[in-house]
Scaffold this motif. Structure first.
Motif, PDB file in Angstrom:
ATOM      1  N   ALA A  46       9.262  -5.005   1.792  1.00  0.00           N
ATOM      2  CA  ALA A  46       8.662  -3.663   1.809  1.00  0.00           C
ATOM      3  C   ALA A  46       8.912  -2.932   0.493  1.00  0.00           C
ATOM      4  N   VAL A  47      10.131  -2.997  -0.021  1.00  0.00           N
ATOM      5  CA  VAL A  47      10.449  -2.356  -1.300  1.00  0.00           C
ATOM      6  C   VAL A  47       9.614  -2.980  -2.418  1.00  0.00           C
ATOM      7  N   SER A  48       9.494  -4.302  -2.402  1.00  0.00           N
ATOM      8  CA  SER A  48       8.690  -4.996  -3.410  1.00  0.00           C
ATOM      9  C   SER A  48       7.231  -4.576  -3.316  1.00  0.00           C
ATOM     10  N   ALA A  49       6.703  -4.543  -2.097  1.00  0.00           N
ATOM     11  CA  ALA A  49       5.300  -4.165  -1.899  1.00  0.00           C
ATOM     12  C   ALA A  49       5.051  -2.719  -2.328  1.00  0.00           C
ATOM     13  N   LEU A  50       5.966  -1.826  -2.003  1.00  0.00           N
ATOM     14  CA  LEU A  50       5.809  -0.428  -2.413  1.00  0.00           C
ATOM     15  C   LEU A  50       5.848  -0.289  -3.932  1.00  0.00           C
ATOM     16  N   ALA A  51       6.767  -0.997  -4.573  1.00  0.00           N
ATOM     17  CA  ALA A  51       6.882  -0.911  -6.034  1.00  0.00           C
ATOM     18  C   ALA A  51       5.624  -1.451  -6.716  1.00  0.00           C
ATOM     19  N   VAL A  52       5.179  -2.628  -6.312  1.00  0.00           N
ATOM     20  CA  VAL A  52       3.989  -3.214  -6.929  1.00  0.00           C
ATOM     21  C   VAL A  52       2.753  -2.393  -6.578  1.00  0.00           C
ATOM     22  N   GLY A  53       2.663  -1.940  -5.341  1.00  0.00           N
ATOM     23  CA  GLY A  53       1.528  -1.108  -4.943  1.00  0.00           C
ATOM     24  C   GLY A  53       1.471   0.182  -5.732  1.00  0.00           C
ATOM     25  N   ALA A  54       2.603   0.860  -5.894  1.00  0.00           N
ATOM     26  CA  ALA A  54       2.648   2.109  -6.659  1.00  0.00           C
ATOM     27  C   ALA A  54       2.269   1.869  -8.117  1.00  0.00           C
ATOM     28  N   ALA A  55       2.770   0.784  -8.699  1.00  0.00           N
ATOM     29  CA  ALA A  55       2.437   0.471 -10.092  1.00  0.00           C
ATOM     30  C   ALA A  55       0.955   0.148 -10.239  1.00  0.00           C
ATOM     31  N   ALA A  56       0.389  -0.561  -9.269  1.00  0.00           N
ATOM     32  CA  ALA A  56      -1.041  -0.891  -9.324  1.00  0.00           C
ATOM     33  C   ALA A  56      -1.892   0.373  -9.187  1.00  0.00           C
ATOM     34  N   VAL A  57      -1.488   1.277  -8.304  1.00  0.00           N
ATOM     35  CA  VAL A  57      -2.218   2.545  -8.164  1.00  0.00           C
ATOM     36  C   VAL A  57      -2.091   3.348  -9.447  1.00  0.00           C
ATOM     37  N   TRP A  58      -0.885   3.400 -10.019  1.00  0.00           N
ATOM     38  CA  TRP A  58      -0.664   4.119 -11.270  1.00  0.00           C
ATOM     39  C   TRP A  58      -1.575   3.584 -12.371  1.00  0.00           C
ATOM     40  N   ARG A  59      -1.788   2.273 -12.359  1.00  0.00           N
ATOM     41  CA  ARG A  59      -2.636   1.657 -13.383  1.00  0.00           C
ATOM     42  C   ARG A  59      -4.057   2.198 -13.345  1.00  0.00           C
ATOM     43  N   THR A  60      -4.510   2.658 -12.201  1.00  0.00           N
ATOM     44  CA  THR A  60      -5.883   3.162 -12.080  1.00  0.00           C
ATOM     45  C   THR A  60      -6.012   4.636 -12.466  1.00  0.00           C
ATOM     46  N   THR A  61      -4.905   5.308 -12.758  1.00  0.00           N
ATOM     47  CA  THR A  61      -4.959   6.730 -13.084  1.00  0.00           C
ATOM     48  C   THR A  61      -5.237   6.947 -14.571  1.00  0.00           C
TER      49      THR A  61
END
Length: 185
Positions: A155-170
């Motif tokens: 879950a921590v890994s998924a949240l970190a990668v998910g947040a970074a991927a979302v950040w990449r789209t900003t």
């Protein structure tokens, strides 16, 4: 001796998840053009590449130990052909599919100068598929995949990668605006 292979397979799988997560995060950060903890961009790229290569080492240990473990009942064909495993074909098949994607990413990374940056980037986008498939493989195939500790790590890994991927789209992702407008060579 077989319990040693079983333990090594489990441990290397967990370490592999951590390394692949770090590699994903550093890969995303590298594209932003920002330094990390006073490490310049080239240092972040070097750390990304070295962690990715270390991941490959742990993947070889993971697969090798499971091939030698009589409990896992993993055959060489199971490592090469996705979803062909006699025991738990979906879970093992996810790992095999991830391995196949990883081989494509590593080969194109090693041939980056010969095939060009554009071809490298197109294949490198497969990591956005490779990482979640690997995570699902760990949850479904691992003997500890449904344990509380592993699920928290996942879950921590998924949240970190998910947040970074979302950040990449900003819009704030790229430090230098010209980085978005420069043509790919």
């Amino acid at each position: 001796m077989s319990e040693a292979f079983w333990a090594l397979g489990r441990a290397s799988g967990v370490v592999l998840l951590v390394l692949m997560t770090l590699s994903m995060l550093l890969g995303l950060l590298t594209r932003s053009g920002r330094p990390l903890l006073r490490l310049p961009r080239f240092g972040v790229q070097l750390a990304h590449r070295n962690i990715a290569l270390l991941s490959v080492v742990f993947l070889v240990v993971h697969i090798g130990s499971l091939l030698l473990d009589p409990y896992a009942q993993l055959r060489l064909v199971d490592v090469i052909v996705p979803f062909a495993a006699a025991k738990d074909p979906l879970a093992v098949g996810l790992g095999t599919a991830a391995l196949d994607l990883l081989v494509a990413v590593v080969v194109t990374a090693l041939l980056r100068r010969r095939i060009g940056v554009r071809a490298f980037r197109v294949v490198h986008w497969a990591t956005y598929l490779l990482w979640p498939i690997s995570l699902l493989h760990g949850i479904t195939a691992g003997s500890d995949g449904r344990s509380s500790a592993f699920l928290v790590l996942a879950a921590v890994s998924a949240l970190a990668v998910g947040a970074a991927a979302v950040w990449r789209t900003t819009d704030g992702f790229v430090e230098y605006r010209r980085s978005r407008t420069e043509p790919v060579r």
